[in-house]
Design an enzyme around this catalytic site. Structure first.
Site, mmCIF file in Angstrom:
data_model
loop_
_atom_site.group_PDB
_atom_site.id
_atom_site.type_symbol
_atom_site.label_atom_id
_atom_site.label_comp_id
_atom_site.label_asym_id
_atom_site.label_seq_id
_atom_site.Cartn_x
_atom_site.Cartn_y
_atom_site.Cartn_z
ATOM 1 C CG ASN A 37 -1.766 1.199 1.365
ATOM 2 O OD1 ASN A 37 -2.495 1.529 0.425
ATOM 3 N ND2 ASN A 37 -1.722 1.901 2.495
ATOM 4 C CG HIS A 95 -0.376 6.537 4.586
ATOM 5 N ND1 HIS A 95 -1.756 6.600 4.642
ATOM 6 C CD2 HIS A 95 0.076 7.461 5.464
ATOM 7 C CE1 HIS A 95 -2.105 7.519 5.523
ATOM 8 N NE2 HIS A 95 -1.015 8.055 6.033
HETATM 9 C C1 GRF Z 1 -2.449 8.964 -2.755
HETATM 10 O O1 GRF Z 1 -2.056 10.079 -2.013
HETATM 11 C C2 GRF Z 1 -2.178 7.712 -1.969
HETATM 12 O O2 GRF Z 1 -1.047 7.778 -1.178
HETATM 13 C C3 GRF Z 1 -3.390 7.639 -1.103
HETATM 14 O O3 GRF Z 1 -4.459 8.059 -1.918
HETATM 15 C C4 GRF Z 1 -3.959 8.921 -2.940
HETATM 16 C C5 GRF Z 1 -4.374 8.316 -4.237
HETATM 17 O O4 GRF Z 1 -4.012 9.073 -5.324
HETATM 18 N N1 GRF Z 1 -3.511 6.350 -0.504
HETATM 19 P P1 GRF Z 1 -4.191 8.525 -6.806
HETATM 20 O O5 GRF Z 1 -5.618 7.967 -6.929
HETATM 21 O O6 GRF Z 1 -3.157 7.486 -7.047
HETATM 22 O O7 GRF Z 1 -4.022 9.741 -7.653
#
Ligand code: GRF
Length: 205
Positions: free
Chosen positions: A105, A107
């Protein structure tokens, strides 16, 4: 070929970074499937534009059975690694057991700061700015039963300025996310990552 499934809920810029790195040859992987928990996720369009098989499993339809459905699909497709990239549903049950240390994942903070329940999207960056930290960043980690608690693979940092807005910080962190996530996938695909309890050992090139 190393097969990955990318799970998304929204815009999918991280998905795009993986697509781009596959195209450039940096990643020797195939994105076997993109799974969204929302039909409206723009990431589905990104997948389709790149001839990647994509499906939406609506939370309404699957509810508690969403993880089981994901497990069924990834097993059928022979997926090696699941990548959750902005996927907002909680994964649980057999999927976590069968794919232990095979789900990662991303974050948008330096875990263990600004993570856990309710810490998603702009909330994370608002919390970092109001706390007054001078550095934030992103974390790629293995997924376990907790929220943002699994072993950490990669962290990248960015500066935080007192005059930052959450949107500005989000943009700065996203640029690092787009480097960190493909980097982690590449290390795992090349079998260079070993997990011992909470510690992740990375083989040098
Ligand atoms: C990212 O900031 C990721 O870290 C978080 O949600 C956001 C998703 O962005 N979990 P995207 O959909 O990849 O543009």
């Amino acid at each position: 070929m190393f097969k990955i499934a990318v799970l998304i809920s929204g815009g999918g810029t991280n998905l795009q970074s993986i697509i781009d790195k596959v195209k450039s040859g940096y990643l020797n992987c195939k994105i076997e499937i993109v799974i969204s928990d929302s039909e409206k996720a723009y990431g589905i369009e990104r997948a389709k534009e790149n001839n990647i098989y994509a499906i939406a499993l609506s939370k309404k339809q699957y509810g508690d059975k969403l993880s089981d459905e994901v497990l069924k699909i990834v097993e059928e497709k022979g997926v090696d690694l699941i990548v959750t990239a902005g996927f907002l549903s909680i994964l649980k049950g057999d999927l976590l057991k069968k794919f232990k240390n095979r789900i990662i994942n991303i974050h948008p903070s330096l875990i263990p700061s600004f993570c856990g329940k309710g810490m998603y999207g702009l909330n994370v960056h608002k919390a970092a700015i109001s706390y007054g930290v001078k550095a934030s960043g992103c974390t790629v980690h293995f997924l376990d039963e907790g929220t943002d608690t699994g072993p950490i693979i990669i962290q990248k940092t960015v500066p935080v300025f007192a005059e930052d807005t959450a949107e500005l910080l989000q943009k700065r962190v996203l640029e690092k996310e787009h480097e960190a996530l493909p980097e982690a996938i590449r290390l795992i695909a090349e079998n260079k990552v070993e997990v011992q309890e909470r510690k992740v050992f990375i083989e040098n090139n």
